[in-house]
Motif scaffolding. Sequence first.
Motif, PDB file in Angstrom:
ATOM      1  N   LEU A   7       0.738  -1.061   0.064  1.00 36.47           N
ATOM      2  CA  LEU A   7      -0.122   0.144   0.183  1.00 36.47           C
ATOM      3  C   LEU A   7       0.847   1.434  -0.081  1.00 36.47           C
ATOM      4  O   LEU A   7       0.636   2.090  -0.647  1.00 36.47           O
ATOM      5  N   PHE A  10       2.072   1.578  -3.542  1.00 36.16           N
ATOM      6  CA  PHE A  10       1.197   2.315  -4.333  1.00 36.16           C
ATOM      7  C   PHE A  10       1.110   3.701  -4.219  1.00 36.16           C
ATOM      8  O   PHE A  10       0.770   4.570  -5.124  1.00 36.16           O
ATOM      9  N   ALA A  11       1.000   4.150  -2.855  1.00 34.50           N
ATOM     10  CA  ALA A  11       0.859   5.439  -2.584  1.00 34.50           C
ATOM     11  C   ALA A  11       2.156   6.434  -3.222  1.00 34.50           C
ATOM     12  O   ALA A  11       1.881   7.412  -3.926  1.00 34.50           O
ATOM     13  N   ALA A  14       1.735   6.514  -6.780  1.00 45.16           N
ATOM     14  CA  ALA A  14       0.807   7.619  -7.059  1.00 45.16           C
ATOM     15  C   ALA A  14       1.169   9.144  -7.189  1.00 45.16           C
ATOM     16  O   ALA A  14       1.252   9.731  -8.025  1.00 45.16           O
ATOM     17  N   TYR A  66      -2.557  -1.007  -9.823  1.00 41.37           N
ATOM     18  CA  TYR A  66      -2.157   0.398  -9.866  1.00 41.37           C
ATOM     19  C   TYR A  66      -3.039   1.435 -10.380  1.00 41.37           C
ATOM     20  O   TYR A  66      -3.071   2.300  -9.945  1.00 41.37           O
ATOM     21  N   VAL A  69      -5.593   2.583  -8.135  1.00 40.21           N
ATOM     22  CA  VAL A  69      -5.065   3.444  -7.147  1.00 40.21           C
ATOM     23  C   VAL A  69      -4.892   4.829  -7.878  1.00 40.21           C
ATOM     24  O   VAL A  69      -4.926   6.108  -7.228  1.00 40.21           O
ATOM     25  N   GLY A  73      -6.196   8.381  -6.575  1.00 34.93           N
ATOM     26  CA  GLY A  73      -5.295   9.407  -6.391  1.00 34.93           C
ATOM     27  C   GLY A  73      -5.344  10.656  -7.060  1.00 34.93           C
ATOM     28  O   GLY A  73      -5.238  11.956  -6.559  1.00 34.93           O
ATOM     29  N   LEU A  98     -10.934   1.266  -6.082  1.00 34.79           N
ATOM     30  CA  LEU A  98     -10.151   0.631  -4.966  1.00 34.79           C
ATOM     31  C   LEU A  98     -10.579  -0.797  -4.402  1.00 34.79           C
ATOM     32  O   LEU A  98      -9.760  -1.552  -4.042  1.00 34.79           O
ATOM     33  N   VAL A 101      -8.489  -2.824  -6.846  1.00 38.94           N
ATOM     34  CA  VAL A 101      -7.200  -3.056  -6.344  1.00 38.94           C
ATOM     35  C   VAL A 101      -7.046  -4.135  -5.278  1.00 38.94           C
ATOM     36  O   VAL A 101      -6.285  -4.927  -5.229  1.00 38.94           O
TER      37      VAL A 101
END
Length: 110
Positions: A7, A10-11, A14, A66, A69, A73, A98, A101
């Motif tokens: 996670l 992924f953040a 993004a 992704y 995300v 995002g 999401l 995901v």
Amino acid sequence: MTVLRSLLLFALAALAEIGGAWLVWQGWREQRGLAWIVAGVMALAAYGFVATFQPDAHFGRVLAAYGGVFVAGSLIWGVVLDGFRPDRWDLVGAALCLAGVAVIMYAPRG
């Protein structure tokens, strides 16, 4: 810990991809100059490496997940930096992405 790491990656992805695209947009479309474009291209290049650190070994799965995300995002980025106000359908769509995901990346596999 593996899910938390995933996670966080992924953040970070993004941030790099959406931020990079936004910087290019600002540099070109908003005429802020070449430095903004170069910074954006560098951020986009960094994004390309972030995905390689995902625990899952399958490129297609990581990139597909992704995508969800990225959708959520991008909406958040628009709210924070561009004053965009998503409507309920934007929010429903982001929630569906999401959920996708979660299924793609974290469903139990035998």
